[in-house]
Design a protein around this motif. Structure first.
Motif, PDB file in Angstrom:
ATOM      1  N   CYS A  38       0.686  -1.453   0.062  1.00 21.32           N
ATOM      2  CA  CYS A  38       0.337   0.165   0.081  1.00 21.32           C
ATOM      3  C   CYS A  38       1.248   1.384  -0.168  1.00 21.32           C
ATOM      4  O   CYS A  38       0.521   2.263  -0.659  1.00 21.32           O
ATOM      5  CB  CYS A  38      -0.940   0.073   1.373  1.00 21.32           C
ATOM      6  SG  CYS A  38       0.182   0.061   2.427  1.00 21.32           S
ATOM      7  N   CYS A  43      -0.841  -2.038   5.522  1.00 23.59           N
ATOM      8  CA  CYS A  43      -1.296  -3.337   5.690  1.00 23.59           C
ATOM      9  C   CYS A  43      -0.149  -4.693   5.847  1.00 23.59           C
ATOM     10  O   CYS A  43       0.257  -5.759   5.938  1.00 23.59           O
ATOM     11  CB  CYS A  43      -1.278  -3.717   3.707  1.00 23.59           C
ATOM     12  SG  CYS A  43       1.078  -3.764   2.520  1.00 23.59           S
ATOM     13  N   CYS A  46       5.532  -5.080   3.562  1.00 28.45           N
ATOM     14  CA  CYS A  46       6.205  -4.276   3.493  1.00 28.45           C
ATOM     15  C   CYS A  46       6.799  -4.727   5.192  1.00 28.45           C
ATOM     16  O   CYS A  46       8.917  -4.123   5.155  1.00 28.45           O
ATOM     17  CB  CYS A  46       6.744  -2.887   2.983  1.00 28.45           C
ATOM     18  SG  CYS A  46       5.565  -2.125   4.501  1.00 28.45           S
ATOM     19  N   CYS A  58       8.056   0.527   3.459  1.00 26.97           N
ATOM     20  CA  CYS A  58       7.518   1.390   2.737  1.00 26.97           C
ATOM     21  C   CYS A  58       7.839   2.942   2.723  1.00 26.97           C
ATOM     22  O   CYS A  58       7.260   3.765   2.714  1.00 26.97           O
ATOM     23  CB  CYS A  58       6.039   1.024   2.196  1.00 26.97           C
ATOM     24  SG  CYS A  58       4.345   1.286   3.608  1.00 26.97           S
TER      25      CYS A  58
HETATM   26  S1  FES Z   1       2.537  -0.798   5.697  1.00 27.93           S
HETATM   27 FE1  FES Z   1       1.890  -1.491   3.262  1.00 27.93          FE
HETATM   28  S2  FES Z   1       3.846  -1.338   1.505  1.00 27.93           S
HETATM   29 FE2  FES Z   1       4.164  -0.854   3.445  1.00 27.93          FE
END
Ligand code: FES
Ligand code: FES
Lengths: 163, 761
Positions: A38, A43, A46, A58
């Motif tokens: 995301c 989410c 990563c 991320c």
């Molecule tokens: S928390 Fe979703 S890609 Fe980093």
């Protein structure tokens, strides 16, 4: 030039300091484990460990890492010699598409390195930032529980850094 | 039942002046296959007499090749995270009597594999698995016969061991040796040599999935992980909504940004290519800021969408089943009154469902390169062949100059952004010859631009006699299409955005008995007169397409709610009431098994706030059977609903991989409970408003069920029945039924348990 310690190795990298750690791991170090999901910290695809703590790579600027060691799922083992969580995920076939799984394993690793016998509720709360769209939750929990039952996981310890 | 007046389809009506019925044909399982016809997955049937997907690719060596390099088995189906790659491989291994690791297995590549259309609709094992099952058995027999001739002994005296043919006297031939001089380029036969399920080493066994080790250790497993020499990173900038026109954009500043190779602007299409990925992301953001758009339409909101569905242009498809005979579907030019039902309805119930997203955890991605006149695209599409056809039409390339290769992405659960991202990569690579281009969508782009799972409305009336026996059933539903697959270039979003746009092909529903929005709307229960009116809304406020189980999710909720309400009305146990209306022995068995295992007796003493729910369906009335009993806890203070325990009983015919099946059912229950409890796309005047995981919350770990128990009924020797979607409807329906038991009120709008839900009042 930025110096970065990843999975026990030191790297000197020519990247813009504000670059999120995720892009450096994936594109400069060619590590597949951390995934783009995301880009907003919502989410957990990563998730990697910085100094033993789970972070959303991320969002984490590479320049903020400093001398702290970064660990990705690649550091836990290999196909031939999987680490305890990796092995438990294979044993429980705790994967559907698997896109979320490396992030799941890293977040769980952080918990099991710090808490000896986490309760079910502790595990669920701790894993809450990471999303799985396939609904693999029951198996992910089973795999984590199995490793948790064996006691605390050793941390990376003092980082052996080879340049 | 009262129906709103729907506009009629003028063109069609003129064509069949005066006739109410446009098409009418009996639909019954395999009788539907005619040579030259397209199946529901976009592949053409060539040999209707053959089993499974041999119908669409009847030549044996399209599936199995044997040469000096060994044995290669090909499938046109793709791994979507359900484990089918391993399961198909298992089928080939047993039927060829070879260990998995001794042969090569290739999936979905337009240059190498059969065209099996889309990997969708739970057809993979039923059609693709069946094709491999038979092709491999026939090739095995051909090898045995050839070996018999070569060794001068009868074939029945030969044994097969791990890819070697052994004679009684100890002489051996490898498959490669036996295959010398054997021509596999021939049509498969309708009947295959028998296989003895008791000899299977793979089919029916929980073989660990071949893809999992790489996925848990950081191996290259996804198209997102591809890094080609000289690869550029691209990002697209999409309009704020589907109607928006690009008024102006000054690209000069973006072009001057570090690493930017070029900005592509063509009509409403905007993209940027850069040497490095983060540079591409930054340039995309700058380009987005620089673009000025003008939206030309307003969209309905969450409160008005269901009224809008009733008012928008629509066609009506009526499905009937009389005397429990075959279902018949006809397209009506105008609404007509349903035939008189016996009496006032015994029960009326209806549901509203909001738009939902597939919501792949990894946004869509593709890599493409245009080199020496050949365009190659690596994509997580569900259908490499339909995608290739769409791209060829769009870019004006002959099909043999285009190759689409499937590489896994994140789970898709249907038609998500995969094809559109592949089109982005194809276009940008086509215009940047010689350099590979990787396109990765951002989260908000996936959320706003993937085809949504349709919002729907259902209205059901059931008629029973005084004893509670069902007599008639009238189900009406309203929905936009569930199958906007790539049948022409215009189905690809980028093709609609260029200065010379391609229009989308007209929408058409998947016909019964598979169904579209009306999937699973015909109940399996014994009812003398059934009629389903599908109001197929052809003008889509929001682009919608296939999402796991299509209309089956809400239709099963509607049917199974009615069954519970009727049981209550007639003072009967819901499980007993269902069994009373079922003749199908396999349906009865899964229901009984789920009830027994759960300890269902209709009157459990439960803690306060707990309730139980039961539901059943056979997916599409053709695929796997699934019955679910679950216990739910409603905590008003914590504003939470949680599944305390769920028992599922399933029958998917011969089970290929029991652990894979269990995984699909567990995942289906968790995912469907997320849809049913929490999910709705927020829509408003400007279009889709929920473009991240905070505005579109899905189930997280603390909300996951406490326990799920999957009971599997194996049927060795029976046909494979699709499994991956069978839990979606029953889970949702069992949840609704449980909530009704707890609160005394049946919730009629999904999702049930968002934070502002009346459930917590
Ligand atoms: S928390 Fe979703 S890609 Fe980093
Ligand atoms: S396994 Fe697919 S997102 Fe978790």
């Amino acid at each position: 030039m930025i110096e970065l310690h990843v999975n026990g190795e030191a790297h000197r990298l020519d990247v813009a300091p504000e670059t999120p750690l995720l892009y450096v791991l994936r594109d400069d170090l060619k590590l597949n484990g951390a995934k783009f999901g995301c880009g907003m910290g919502q989410c957990g695809a990563c998730t990697v460990l910085v100094d033993g703590r789970p972070v959303f790579s991320c969002l984490f600027p590479v320049s903020s890492v400093g001398a702290r060691p970064v660990r990705t799922v690649e550091s836990l083992g290999t196909v031939e010699r999987p680490g305890p969580l990796q092995k438990a995920f294979i044993d429980h076939q705790a994967v559907q598409c698997g896109y979320c799984i490396a992030g799941m394993i890293m977040r769980a690793q952080a918990l099991l390195e710090t808490v000896a016998h986490p309760s079910e509720q502790q595990i669920r709360e701790h894993m809450s930032p990471n999303l799985c769209r396939c609904g693999t939750h029951m198996r992910i929990l089973a795999a984590i529980r199995e490793v948790a039952a064996q006691g605390r996981l050793p941390g990376a310890g003092p980082q052996k850094v080879s340049a | 039942m009262k129906r709103s007046d729907a506009p009629i389809d003028q063109g069609r009506r003129a064509f069949l002046a005066g006739s109410g019925l446009m098409v009418s044909f009996a639909l019954l399982g395999s009788w539907r296959a005619f040579a030259g016809q397209e199946n529901t997955l976009g592949a053409t049937i060539l040999a209707p007499d053959l089993p499974g997907d041999l119908k669409i690719e009847p030549v044996l060596d399209a599936w199995i090749k044997i040469d000096a390099r060994g044995v290669t088995v090909c499938s046109g189906k793709v791994e979507l995270g359900t484990g089918v790659r391993t399961a198909l491989w298992q089928v080939a291994a047993d039927q060829l009597a070879m260990p998995l690791e001794r042969f090569t297995f290739v999936t979905a590549d337009t240059a190498l594999t059969p065209d099996e259309g889309y990997t969708a609709g739970s057809h993979t094992m039923a059609d693709g698995g069946t094709a491999i099952y038979h092709a491999a058995a026939q090739v095995r027999q051909m090898l045995l016969d050839a070996a018999a001739a070569k060794l001068g002994v009868p074939a029945r005296e030969l044994a097969l061991h791990d890819g070697v043919i052994v004679a009684a006297d100890g002489r051996q031939l490898t498959y490669e040796q036996a295959a010398e001089g054997v021509d596999l380029h021939q049509r498969a036969k309708p009947v295959s040599p028998d296989s003895d399920p008791s000899t299977f080493r793979y089919i029916g066994h929980a073989i660990p999935r071949v893809d999992i080790p790489a996925k848990v250790t950081g191996g290259a497993a996804y198209v997102q992980d591809m890094r080609l020499e000289g690869m550029l990173h691209a990002r697209v900038v999409r309009p704020p909504d589907a109607s928006a026109q690009l008024e102006s954009v000054d690209t000069r500043a973006v072009e001057a940004m570090p690493g930017v190779v070029k900005v592509v602007r063509d009509g409403n299409y905007l993209a940027v290519l850069a040497e490095r990925e983060w540079q591409a992301v930054q340039a995309m953001r700058a380009l987005r800021e620089a673009a000025r758009w003008r939206s030309t339409r307003r969209y309905p909101g969450n409160d008005t969408i269901h009224a809008a569905l009733k008012a928008l242009p629509q066609r009506i498809y009526v499905t009937t089943r009389e005397g429990n005979g075959p279902v018949r579907q006809s397209q009506h030019a105008a609404p007509d009154a349903a035939p008189a039902a016996p009496s006032p309805a015994t029960l009326s119930v209806g549901f509203g469902k909001q738009y939902v997203i597939h919501g792949s955890i990894g946004p869509s991605c593709a890599v493409a390169v245009y080199r020496d006149g050949m365009l190659t695209v690596w994509t997580h599409t569900q259908g490499v062949f339909p995608l290739r056809a769409g791209l060829a039409e769009w870019l004006g390339l002959p099909k043999d100059k285009l190759r689409c290769i499937h590489v896994e992405g994140a789970g898709c659960y249907g038609h998500n952004g995969a094809d559109d991202a592949a089109a982005d990569a194809a276009l940008l690579a086509f215009r940047t010859p010689g350099r590979p281009v990787r396109v990765q969508w951002m989260r908000d782009q996936e959320a706003a631009w993937e085809p949504l799972g349709p919002a729907m409305l259902t209205e059901l009336e059931a008629f029973a006699d005084e004893a509670g026996q069902l007599q008639a059933w009238r189900h009406a539903l309203w929905s936009t299409p569930h199958n906007e697959r790539i049948v022409n270039a215009g189905r690809l979003i980028p093709a609609r955005l260029l200065a010379r746009p391609v229009a989308s092909a007209p929408s058409a529903p998947i016909p019964q008995p598979e169904g579209d929005a009306d999937r699973n709307a015909v109940p399996l229960y014994r009812i003398p007169s059934v009629r389903v009116d599908m109001h197929f809304v052809t003008e889509m406020p929001f682009r919608t397409s296939a999402m796991r189980s299509l209309g089956g999710h809400i239709n099963v909720v509607t049917i199974e709610s009615a069954m519970d309400e009727l049981a209550e009305r007639f003072g009967q146990d819901p499980v007993a009431y269902r069994l009373r209306h079922l003749d199908d022995a396999r349906a009865r068995e899964v229901i009984q098994r789920a009830a027994d295992r759960f300890g269902w007796n209709g009157g459990q003493a439960l803690p306060d706030g707990h309730g139980v729910g039961f539901a059943f369906s056979q997916y599409k009335n053709l695929m796997g059977y699934c019955a679910i009993a679950l216990e739910v806890k409603l905590d008003k203070q914590a504003r939470s609903v949680q599944i305390v325990r769920a028992v599922a009983a399933v029958d998917c015919g011969q089970i290929v991989n029991p652990d894979g099946l269990r995984n699909q059912i567990e995942g289906g229950i968790v995912q469907s409970s997320s849809w049913t409890l929490y999910e709705q796309v927020l829509i408003g005047e400007g279009g889709v408003r929920s473009v991240d995981w905070s505005s579109y919350p899905i189930l997280r770990f603390p909300q996951a069920p406490v326990a799920i128990d999957v009971q599997m009924i194996d049927r060795p020797g029976h046909a494979f029945l699709g499994a991956a979607e069978i839990a979606q409807g029953p889970t949702a329906a069992a949840l609704v039924n449980a909530i009704k038991r707890i609160t005394g009120h049946r919730p009629l709008h999904l999702p049930l348990a968002r934070q502002d839900s009346p459930l917590f009042a």
